[in-house]
Write an enzyme that holds these catalytic residues in place. Structure first.
Site, PDB file in Angstrom:
ATOM      1  N   PHE A  16      20.732  -3.889  -2.764  1.00  0.00           N
ATOM      2  CA  PHE A  16      20.598  -2.582  -3.420  1.00  0.00           C
ATOM      3  C   PHE A  16      20.730  -1.444  -2.401  1.00  0.00           C
ATOM      4  O   PHE A  16      21.673  -0.630  -2.462  1.00  0.00           O
ATOM      5  CB  PHE A  16      19.245  -2.538  -4.140  1.00  0.00           C
ATOM      6  CG  PHE A  16      18.739  -1.173  -4.463  1.00  0.00           C
ATOM      7  CD1 PHE A  16      19.541  -0.241  -5.118  1.00  0.00           C
ATOM      8  CD2 PHE A  16      17.440  -0.804  -4.111  1.00  0.00           C
ATOM      9  CE1 PHE A  16      19.061   1.034  -5.418  1.00  0.00           C
ATOM     10  CE2 PHE A  16      16.955   0.458  -4.410  1.00  0.00           C
ATOM     11  CZ  PHE A  16      17.765   1.379  -5.051  1.00  0.00           C
ATOM     12  N   ASP A  36      25.635 -10.832   5.395  1.00  0.00           N
ATOM     13  CA  ASP A  36      24.778 -11.056   4.222  1.00  0.00           C
ATOM     14  C   ASP A  36      25.037 -12.470   3.715  1.00  0.00           C
ATOM     15  O   ASP A  36      26.150 -12.985   3.799  1.00  0.00           O
ATOM     16  CB  ASP A  36      25.112 -10.038   3.121  1.00  0.00           C
ATOM     17  CG  ASP A  36      24.008  -9.936   2.076  1.00  0.00           C
ATOM     18  OD1 ASP A  36      23.340  -8.882   2.021  1.00  0.00           O
ATOM     19  OD2 ASP A  36      23.801 -10.907   1.315  1.00  0.00           O
ATOM     20  N   LEU A  75      18.319  -4.867   6.949  1.00  0.00           N
ATOM     21  CA  LEU A  75      17.764  -4.722   5.593  1.00  0.00           C
ATOM     22  C   LEU A  75      17.498  -6.050   4.911  1.00  0.00           C
ATOM     23  O   LEU A  75      17.371  -6.102   3.677  1.00  0.00           O
ATOM     24  CB  LEU A  75      18.728  -3.920   4.705  1.00  0.00           C
ATOM     25  CG  LEU A  75      18.978  -2.480   5.092  1.00  0.00           C
ATOM     26  CD1 LEU A  75      20.303  -2.351   5.818  1.00  0.00           C
ATOM     27  CD2 LEU A  75      18.965  -1.578   3.882  1.00  0.00           C
ATOM     28  N   SER A 119       8.292  -1.100   5.144  1.00  0.00           N
ATOM     29  CA  SER A 119       7.803  -0.888   3.777  1.00  0.00           C
ATOM     30  C   SER A 119       6.631   0.085   3.775  1.00  0.00           C
ATOM     31  O   SER A 119       5.534  -0.259   4.221  1.00  0.00           O
ATOM     32  CB  SER A 119       7.355  -2.229   3.198  1.00  0.00           C
ATOM     33  OG  SER A 119       6.556  -2.012   2.055  1.00  0.00           O
ATOM     34  N   TYR A 144       3.972 -10.084   2.947  1.00  0.00           N
ATOM     35  CA  TYR A 144       5.151  -9.209   3.110  1.00  0.00           C
ATOM     36  C   TYR A 144       4.804  -8.020   4.007  1.00  0.00           C
ATOM     37  O   TYR A 144       5.542  -7.700   4.951  1.00  0.00           O
ATOM     38  CB  TYR A 144       5.579  -8.756   1.714  1.00  0.00           C
ATOM     39  CG  TYR A 144       6.681  -7.732   1.616  1.00  0.00           C
ATOM     40  CD1 TYR A 144       8.020  -8.115   1.505  1.00  0.00           C
ATOM     41  CD2 TYR A 144       6.391  -6.369   1.561  1.00  0.00           C
ATOM     42  CE1 TYR A 144       9.028  -7.169   1.362  1.00  0.00           C
ATOM     43  CE2 TYR A 144       7.387  -5.420   1.419  1.00  0.00           C
ATOM     44  CZ  TYR A 144       8.710  -5.824   1.320  1.00  0.00           C
ATOM     45  OH  TYR A 144       9.690  -4.879   1.171  1.00  0.00           O
ATOM     46  N   LYS A 148       6.128  -7.264   7.802  1.00  0.00           N
ATOM     47  CA  LYS A 148       6.808  -5.992   8.110  1.00  0.00           C
ATOM     48  C   LYS A 148       6.117  -5.303   9.295  1.00  0.00           C
ATOM     49  O   LYS A 148       6.775  -4.804  10.209  1.00  0.00           O
ATOM     50  CB  LYS A 148       6.784  -5.066   6.895  1.00  0.00           C
ATOM     51  CG  LYS A 148       7.671  -5.498   5.731  1.00  0.00           C
ATOM     52  CD  LYS A 148       9.132  -5.247   5.999  1.00  0.00           C
ATOM     53  CE  LYS A 148       9.968  -5.352   4.733  1.00  0.00           C
ATOM     54  NZ  LYS A 148      11.411  -5.419   5.050  1.00  0.00           N
ATOM     55  N   ASN A 173       8.970   3.642  -2.938  1.00  0.00           N
ATOM     56  CA  ASN A 173       9.615   2.930  -4.046  1.00  0.00           C
ATOM     57  C   ASN A 173      10.991   3.533  -4.313  1.00  0.00           C
ATOM     58  O   ASN A 173      11.135   4.407  -5.172  1.00  0.00           O
ATOM     59  CB  ASN A 173       8.754   3.016  -5.316  1.00  0.00           C
ATOM     60  CG  ASN A 173       7.565   2.088  -5.246  1.00  0.00           C
ATOM     61  OD1 ASN A 173       6.748   2.187  -4.336  1.00  0.00           O
ATOM     62  ND2 ASN A 173       7.460   1.175  -6.186  1.00  0.00           N
ATOM     63  N   ARG A 211       2.688   5.552  -7.376  1.00  0.00           N
ATOM     64  CA  ARG A 211       3.664   5.205  -6.340  1.00  0.00           C
ATOM     65  C   ARG A 211       4.531   6.417  -6.025  1.00  0.00           C
ATOM     66  O   ARG A 211       4.619   7.362  -6.798  1.00  0.00           O
ATOM     67  CB  ARG A 211       4.576   4.060  -6.813  1.00  0.00           C
ATOM     68  CG  ARG A 211       3.885   2.732  -6.992  1.00  0.00           C
ATOM     69  CD  ARG A 211       3.538   2.102  -5.655  1.00  0.00           C
ATOM     70  NE  ARG A 211       2.888   0.809  -5.807  1.00  0.00           N
ATOM     71  CZ  ARG A 211       1.578   0.641  -5.977  1.00  0.00           C
ATOM     72  NH1 ARG A 211       0.774   1.682  -6.008  1.00  0.00           N
ATOM     73  NH2 ARG A 211       1.060  -0.573  -6.096  1.00  0.00           N
ATOM     74  N   ARG A 268      -3.020  -7.031 -10.434  1.00  0.00           N
ATOM     75  CA  ARG A 268      -2.771  -8.090  -9.440  1.00  0.00           C
ATOM     76  C   ARG A 268      -3.416  -7.684  -8.117  1.00  0.00           C
ATOM     77  O   ARG A 268      -3.336  -6.523  -7.715  1.00  0.00           O
ATOM     78  CB  ARG A 268      -1.259  -8.290  -9.258  1.00  0.00           C
ATOM     79  CG  ARG A 268      -0.540  -8.588 -10.562  1.00  0.00           C
ATOM     80  CD  ARG A 268       0.953  -8.751 -10.375  1.00  0.00           C
ATOM     81  NE  ARG A 268       1.594  -7.529  -9.936  1.00  0.00           N
ATOM     82  CZ  ARG A 268       2.918  -7.374  -9.834  1.00  0.00           C
ATOM     83  NH1 ARG A 268       3.730  -8.377 -10.130  1.00  0.00           N
ATOM     84  NH2 ARG A 268       3.441  -6.241  -9.420  1.00  0.00           N
TER      85      ARG A 268
HETATM   86  N1  LIG Z   1      13.769  -1.993  -2.865  1.00  0.00           N
HETATM   87  C1  LIG Z   1      12.549  -1.615  -2.539  1.00  0.00           C
HETATM   88  O1  LIG Z   1      11.733  -1.238  -3.387  1.00  0.00           O
HETATM   89  C2  LIG Z   1      12.138  -1.585  -1.073  1.00  0.00           C
HETATM   90  C3  LIG Z   1      11.011  -0.836  -0.707  1.00  0.00           C
HETATM   91  C4  LIG Z   1      10.622  -0.814   0.647  1.00  0.00           C
HETATM   92  C5  LIG Z   1      11.336  -1.549   1.579  1.00  0.00           C
HETATM   93  N2  LIG Z   1      12.413  -2.294   1.172  1.00  0.00           N
HETATM   94  C6  LIG Z   1      13.112  -3.089   2.195  1.00  0.00           C
HETATM   95  O2  LIG Z   1      14.433  -2.623   2.321  1.00  0.00           O
HETATM   96  C7  LIG Z   1      15.298  -3.733   2.603  1.00  0.00           C
HETATM   97  C8  LIG Z   1      16.411  -3.780   1.569  1.00  0.00           C
HETATM   98  O3  LIG Z   1      15.833  -3.871   0.283  1.00  0.00           O
HETATM   99  P1  LIG Z   1      16.739  -4.040  -1.035  1.00  0.00           P
HETATM  100  O4  LIG Z   1      15.940  -3.555  -2.163  1.00  0.00           O
HETATM  101  O5  LIG Z   1      18.089  -3.499  -0.791  1.00  0.00           O
HETATM  102  O6  LIG Z   1      16.801  -5.632  -1.126  1.00  0.00           O
HETATM  103  P2  LIG Z   1      17.905  -6.560  -1.808  1.00  0.00           P
HETATM  104  O7  LIG Z   1      17.218  -7.835  -2.149  1.00  0.00           O
HETATM  105  O8  LIG Z   1      18.641  -5.817  -2.882  1.00  0.00           O
HETATM  106  O9  LIG Z   1      18.930  -6.801  -0.629  1.00  0.00           O
HETATM  107  C9  LIG Z   1      18.651  -7.669   0.445  1.00  0.00           C
HETATM  108  C10 LIG Z   1      19.958  -8.289   0.892  1.00  0.00           C
HETATM  109  O10 LIG Z   1      19.629  -9.199   1.925  1.00  0.00           O
HETATM  110  C11 LIG Z   1      20.337 -10.401   1.703  1.00  0.00           C
HETATM  111  N3  LIG Z   1      19.548 -11.508   2.217  1.00  0.00           N
HETATM  112  C12 LIG Z   1      18.300 -11.900   1.798  1.00  0.00           C
HETATM  113  N4  LIG Z   1      17.901 -12.962   2.517  1.00  0.00           N
HETATM  114  C13 LIG Z   1      18.909 -13.251   3.390  1.00  0.00           C
HETATM  115  C14 LIG Z   1      19.084 -14.214   4.392  1.00  0.00           C
HETATM  116  N5  LIG Z   1      18.138 -15.123   4.672  1.00  0.00           N
HETATM  117  N6  LIG Z   1      20.241 -14.216   5.093  1.00  0.00           N
HETATM  118  C15 LIG Z   1      21.215 -13.291   4.852  1.00  0.00           C
HETATM  119  N7  LIG Z   1      21.106 -12.347   3.903  1.00  0.00           N
HETATM  120  C16 LIG Z   1      19.953 -12.318   3.187  1.00  0.00           C
HETATM  121  C17 LIG Z   1      20.517 -10.521   0.202  1.00  0.00           C
HETATM  122  O11 LIG Z   1      21.650 -11.338  -0.107  1.00  0.00           O
HETATM  123  C18 LIG Z   1      20.678  -9.076  -0.212  1.00  0.00           C
HETATM  124  O12 LIG Z   1      22.041  -8.701  -0.275  1.00  0.00           O
HETATM  125  C19 LIG Z   1      14.410  -4.977   2.604  1.00  0.00           C
HETATM  126  O13 LIG Z   1      14.062  -5.285   3.925  1.00  0.00           O
HETATM  127  C20 LIG Z   1      13.202  -4.551   1.828  1.00  0.00           C
HETATM  128  O14 LIG Z   1      12.052  -5.265   2.228  1.00  0.00           O
HETATM  129  C21 LIG Z   1      12.838  -2.310  -0.119  1.00  0.00           C
END
Ligand SMILES: NC(=O)c1ccc[n+]([C@@H]2O[C@H](COP(=O)([O-])OP(=O)(O)OC[C@H]3O[C@@H](n4cnc5c(N)ncnc54)[C@H](O)[C@@H]3O)[C@@H](O)[C@H]2O)c1
Length: 313
Positions: A16, A36, A75, A119, A144, A148, A173, A211, A268
């Protein structure tokens, strides 16, 4: 650090946030490589992107993807808060160990710039004051969040040792188009998808949890402003404004023109009660500010969801 076009590696660039970051980096004239596990998502144009498929815990493949780049965005997360406590050992192996291996591989190659998506919603635990500034103690209540925070500590340690230039973003968020609507992370697309498909909303707790929601374009603007700057350290990445879950439901009803039915479930234990981020540092040091209101972001997200996968498809 050079101020011209960068050669960027986006690890997790198919997700995302990563996919929007790839779009924006490329639009800014930077070259982009993605690493990825997944096949390139079909809902974006990948032209000009060097896309490499691989697993983040395959250290040799990650190291090979570092060749020729100068800026790394990290990411990947193999867990989300709601799953991480079920298997903390896998969380540590898949995220902490693999992230430290990435740091070592960068140091071995003399690569310094690592931008990490931490996060803001979990590292602080239940904050003692709101909005919560970056120097608030870290007291996470999910694996988690612990992982982080531990990755952050290694980054800051290598920064202090003069071996990396780490930039840590703590998003609250984020929401917007391309966010997974399965409901694991990201309540806005999950609720919009349910409303679109005529399903009831599932709420844990009384809907009062607060949030800090940030539209994806604003997060990506901040990630680029911070990541491509010469700043190091930690930046909260939020709107600075709190909304309750019931506020979000009301916004969804407005944007969609439908009044959703809600099932309430017990709260939760890994969910913090209220989280609003103090984004003074990003505003004052980077001149960044969020531009997209919750109403506008909701409208854009709903429009994209309706267009991409209309009801009945
Ligand atoms: N979306 C949220 O609400 C949010 C909030 C705070 C922090 N984050 C952090 O931001 C980052 C990106 O979040 P997002 O929402 O885009 O997540 P997402 O799940 O949409 O994207 C993560 C990507 O990482 C890839 N991936 C996962 N595990 C993998 C692995 N072992 N090897 C290779 N690729 C792998 C997935 O294929 C995916 O394309 C993450 O680290 C997440 O913890 C997200």
């Amino acid at each position: 650090m050079s101020t011209g076009a960068r050669r960027c590696l986006v690890i997790g660039g198919n997700g995302f946030i990563g996919s929007h970051l790839v779009d924006a980096l490329r639009a800014g004239g930077n070259s982009v490589r993605v690493f990825d596990a997944g096949a390139p998502r079909p809902d974006m144009d990948w032209s000009g992107v060097d896309y490499r498929r691989g697993a983040f815990d395959a250290a040799a493949d990650v190291a090979a993807a570092l060749d020729g780049v100068d800026t790394v965005f990290h990411l990947v997360s193999t867990t989300v808060p709601s799953t991480s406590n079920k298997d903390p050992v896998a969380d540590i192996q898949g995220n902490l160990v693999a992230s430290v291996a990435l740091m070592r591989a960068m140091i071995d190659r003399g690569l310094r710039r690592l931008v990490f998506f931490s996060s803001g919603g979990t590292v602080y635990g239940n904050p003692s004051r709101l909005p919560v500034p970056e120097d608030h103690p870290l007291e996470p209540i999910s694996s988690y969040g612990v992982v982080k925070a531990a990755i952050e500590r290694y980054l800051l340690m290598y920064g202090k040792l003069g071996q990396l230039d780490p930039l840590i973003l703590r998003p609250g968020n984020p929401y917007g188009p391309r966010q997974g609507a399965a409901g694991i992370q990201g309540v806005i697309p999950a609720f919009l998808r349910r409303v679109r498909d005529g399903e009831r909303l599932q709420v844990w707790g009384d809907g009062g949890v607060v949030r800090d929601y940030l539209y994806i374009a604003d997060l990506v603007d901040l990630a680029i402003a911070a990541g491509l700057s010469d700043k190091n350290g930690v930046f909260n990445a939020g709107s600075g404004v709190g909304h309750s879950l019931l506020d979000i439901v009301a916004e969804i009803a407005r944007a969609t023109g439908r009044q959703p039915a809600i099932d309430f479930h017990p709260a939760r234990n890994f969910d913090v009660d209220a989280l609003v981020l103090d984004v003074t540092r990003a505003r004052s040091e980077l001149g960044w500010q969020p531009r997209v209101s919750l109403a506008e972001g909701m409208d854009r997200t709903w429009k994209a969801m309706s267009a991409a996968d209309p009801v009945g498809s």
